[in-house]
Design a protein around this motif. Structure first.
Motif, short mmCIF file in Angstrom:
data_model
loop_
_atom_site.label_atom_id
_atom_site.label_comp_id
_atom_site.label_asym_id
_atom_site.label_seq_id
_atom_site.Cartn_x
_atom_site.Cartn_y
_atom_site.Cartn_z
N GLU A 203 -15.68 43.90 42.46
CA GLU A 203 -14.92 44.43 43.80
C GLU A 203 -14.20 45.60 43.49
OE1 GLU A 203 -11.15 42.80 46.60
OE2 GLU A 203 -11.89 41.84 45.03
N VAL A 204 -14.67 46.86 44.23
CA VAL A 204 -13.93 48.20 44.48
C VAL A 204 -12.59 47.87 44.97
CG1 VAL A 204 -14.01 50.53 44.45
CG2 VAL A 204 -16.16 49.21 43.57
N VAL A 205 -11.43 47.83 44.20
CA VAL A 205 -10.17 47.91 44.79
C VAL A 205 -9.55 49.09 45.37
CG1 VAL A 205 -9.92 45.64 43.97
CG2 VAL A 205 -8.96 47.52 42.71
N GLY A 206 -9.99 50.31 44.70
CA GLY A 206 -9.27 51.54 45.16
C GLY A 206 -10.12 52.60 44.62
N GLU A 207 -9.87 53.65 44.96
CA GLU A 207 -10.41 54.86 44.32
C GLU A 207 -9.06 56.01 44.20
OE1 GLU A 207 -12.63 57.35 47.56
OE2 GLU A 207 -12.59 55.32 48.76
N ALA A 208 -9.58 57.22 43.44
CA ALA A 208 -8.55 58.27 43.18
C ALA A 208 -9.49 59.47 43.05
CB ALA A 208 -7.58 57.80 42.11
N SER A 209 -8.87 60.63 43.15
CA SER A 209 -9.42 61.88 43.02
C SER A 209 -8.95 62.78 41.59
CB SER A 209 -9.47 62.86 44.33
OG SER A 209 -8.25 63.03 44.49
N ASN A 210 -7.90 62.25 41.08
CA ASN A 210 -7.33 62.84 39.86
C ASN A 210 -6.59 62.09 39.10
OD1 ASN A 210 -4.61 63.05 40.69
ND2 ASN A 210 -5.35 64.02 42.49
N GLY A 211 -6.31 62.37 37.98
CA GLY A 211 -5.49 61.32 37.02
C GLY A 211 -4.20 60.85 37.40
N LYS A 212 -3.34 61.88 38.11
CA LYS A 212 -2.05 61.26 38.40
C LYS A 212 -2.47 60.36 39.56
CE LYS A 212 0.59 65.44 37.76
NZ LYS A 212 1.52 66.67 38.18
N GLU A 213 -3.22 60.46 40.53
CA GLU A 213 -3.34 59.59 41.52
C GLU A 213 -3.84 58.26 40.91
OE1 GLU A 213 -5.71 58.85 46.16
OE2 GLU A 213 -6.25 60.73 44.53
N ALA A 214 -4.67 58.34 39.66
CA ALA A 214 -5.29 56.99 39.28
C ALA A 214 -4.11 56.09 38.61
CB ALA A 214 -6.25 57.54 37.95
N ILE A 215 -3.36 56.81 37.79
CA ILE A 215 -2.14 56.18 37.65
C ILE A 215 -1.29 55.55 38.50
CG2 ILE A 215 0.07 56.40 36.17
CD1 ILE A 215 -1.28 58.78 34.84
N GLU A 216 -1.01 56.04 39.67
CA GLU A 216 -0.12 55.45 40.67
C GLU A 216 -1.07 54.41 41.46
OE1 GLU A 216 0.11 58.78 43.67
OE2 GLU A 216 1.62 59.83 42.31
N LYS A 217 -2.40 54.44 41.44
CA LYS A 217 -3.15 53.48 42.07
C LYS A 217 -3.22 52.22 41.39
CE LYS A 217 -4.66 55.39 46.03
NZ LYS A 217 -6.04 55.77 46.27
#
Length: 217
Positions: free
Chosen positions: A31-45
């Motif tokens: 189950e893909v629960v989210g996506e991010a386009s950079n490292g900072k966004e990845a940490i938040e998500k």
């Protein structure tokens, strides 16, 4: 534990991100629960979604995957990270591993192997593509031949630990100097002392050796 493996996809190229998300969403048990386009966004998500696995590129704007991995290890320690990249050089491989990645997949990986990689790291084991496994094994063989895997009681200064930690995050000498508010020459001096103490010849080997000996958290 949730029967489905929850996944966060981190990739700066929109088409690649969409394709990866679509592919994994159609795999039974994923189950893909989210996506991010950079490292900072990845940490938040990741803090919000608590995915079991993160599939992440290395070269991205704002914050690269290696630096993000280092911070994610602290923010969501239970989450497993797979580097999904086109780079297969030793420096990238060991910087990623030193930062806390659990797997390393090249973007030419087959669908079946990517699925296997996600299931493998989720189970607690490591995954390397064949090409990456060869890099790791060759490094270990070279190290054994040179005797540099022998555990030594070494002491690094607090500042040297800071510099070495920055190296594991993939920062350049200029970026390290900016973060620590010192000159680039000072950074080079610290790196030279670190490499002398660890008896290695480059930054990547220094980071890996320090982690093996428990010198970095």
């Amino acid at each position: 534990m949730d029967p489905k493996i929850t996944i966060l996809v981190v990739e700066d190229h929109e088409v690649m991100r969409f394709g990866l998300k679509s592919l994994l969403s159609n795999v039974e048990g994923f189950e893909v629960v989210g996506e991010a386009s950079n490292g900072k966004e990845a940490i938040e998500k990741a803090k919000k979604l608590k995915p079991r696995v993160i599939v992440m590129d290395i070269v991205m704007p704002m914050m690269n995957g290696i630096e993000a991995s280092h911070l994610l290890k602290e923010a969501v320690p239970a989450t497993k990270i797979i580097m999904f990249t086109s780079f297969e050089t030793q420096s990238y491989v060991f910087a990623a591993l030193a930062a806390g990645a659990h797997g390393y997949c090249l973007k030419n990986v087959t669908t079946n192997n990517l699925i296997a990689a996600i299931k493998t790291v989720d189970s607690g084991a490591a995954w390397f593509d064949r090409e990456i496994a060869e890099i790791v094994l060759n490094y270990i063989k070279t190290g054994l031949a040179q005797g540099d895997l022998e555990v030594k009681k070494l002491t690094l200064s607090p500042r040297e630990i800071e510099v070495l930690t920055c190296v594991t995050e993939g920062l350049t000498n200029n970026e390290i100097a900016s973060r620590l508010m010192v000159s680039v020459e000072t950074v080079k001096t610290h790196l030279k002392r670190i490499m002398d103490k660890l008896e290695v010849s480059d930054r990547t080997q220094a980071a890996v050796q320090a982690l093996k000996q428990g010198l970095l958290k």
